[in-house]
Write an enzyme that holds these catalytic residues in place. Sequence first.
Site, PDB file in Angstrom:
ATOM      1  N   ASP A 222      -8.727 -47.086  33.289  1.00  0.00           N
ATOM      2  CA  ASP A 222      -7.333 -47.047  33.731  1.00  0.00           C
ATOM      3  C   ASP A 222      -7.161 -47.774  35.066  1.00  0.00           C
ATOM      4  O   ASP A 222      -6.157 -48.450  35.291  1.00  0.00           O
ATOM      5  CB  ASP A 222      -6.858 -45.598  33.877  1.00  0.00           C
ATOM      6  CG  ASP A 222      -7.120 -44.782  32.626  1.00  0.00           C
ATOM      7  OD1 ASP A 222      -6.377 -44.946  31.651  1.00  0.00           O
ATOM      8  OD2 ASP A 222      -8.090 -43.995  32.637  1.00  0.00           O
TER       9      ASP A 222
ATOM     10  N   ASP B  84      -1.036 -48.391  35.653  1.00  0.00           N
ATOM     11  CA  ASP B  84      -1.245 -48.268  34.215  1.00  0.00           C
ATOM     12  C   ASP B  84      -0.875 -46.844  33.834  1.00  0.00           C
ATOM     13  O   ASP B  84      -1.661 -45.911  34.041  1.00  0.00           O
ATOM     14  CB  ASP B  84      -2.707 -48.564  33.859  1.00  0.00           C
ATOM     15  CG  ASP B  84      -2.982 -48.432  32.377  1.00  0.00           C
ATOM     16  OD1 ASP B  84      -2.092 -48.794  31.575  1.00  0.00           O
ATOM     17  OD2 ASP B  84      -4.074 -47.971  32.015  1.00  0.00           O
TER      18      ASP B  84
ATOM     19  N   GLU C 129       2.442 -51.667  33.572  1.00  0.00           N
ATOM     20  CA  GLU C 129       2.197 -52.162  32.222  1.00  0.00           C
ATOM     21  C   GLU C 129       3.104 -51.440  31.235  1.00  0.00           C
ATOM     22  O   GLU C 129       3.296 -50.228  31.329  1.00  0.00           O
ATOM     23  CB  GLU C 129       0.737 -51.938  31.826  1.00  0.00           C
ATOM     24  CG  GLU C 129       0.393 -52.516  30.466  1.00  0.00           C
ATOM     25  CD  GLU C 129      -1.087 -52.454  30.176  1.00  0.00           C
ATOM     26  OE1 GLU C 129      -1.830 -53.283  30.725  1.00  0.00           O
ATOM     27  OE2 GLU C 129      -1.491 -51.563  29.417  1.00  0.00           O
TER      28      GLU C 129
END
Length: 170
Positions: free
Chosen positions: A139, A7, A67
């Site tokens: 996260d 992420d 992502e």
Amino acid sequence: MRILGLDPGLQHTGWGVLESAGSRLRHLADGVVSTEADLPLSTRLTQLHRALATLLEAWRPDEAAVEHTYVNKNPAAALKLGQARGVVMLAPALFGIEVAEYQAMEVKRAVVGNGHAEKVQVAAMVRHLLPGARLLRADAADALAVAICHANHRSTRMGWAAARQRAAAR
């Protein structure tokens, strides 16, 4: 199959490693790479790359998933995030690891079943699917959710490929 989920973020990049065997998932590790906001951008990007290279060396994932990031209203912040995302995608690629990308809604749908799920729901479902996950920061939960999404998509792609092979053999 060992999967690294990432992420991206300049201040905090979440990461998570899991093993996927068919429909079974096993949590291996998760955490966050953080950089110091008062350092020059080039130093922060270097810190991020070095930390990711250390993770890749230690965990030796077979595949990675990242992502997509949304465009920020602040152009300067969006540019910095894009640069961090570039480092996050480059690090596994330099190790010869395939990198898949997923939209946030796609990740939420794969993990929670709802593309508009809240972060709390995603974290709760990650904890349910991967007992033992530390998830010290959101996260890390997001990174593991990306890895779960990739494992699900990979499993589906493999099933379709096997079905096509069976159909072609007839």
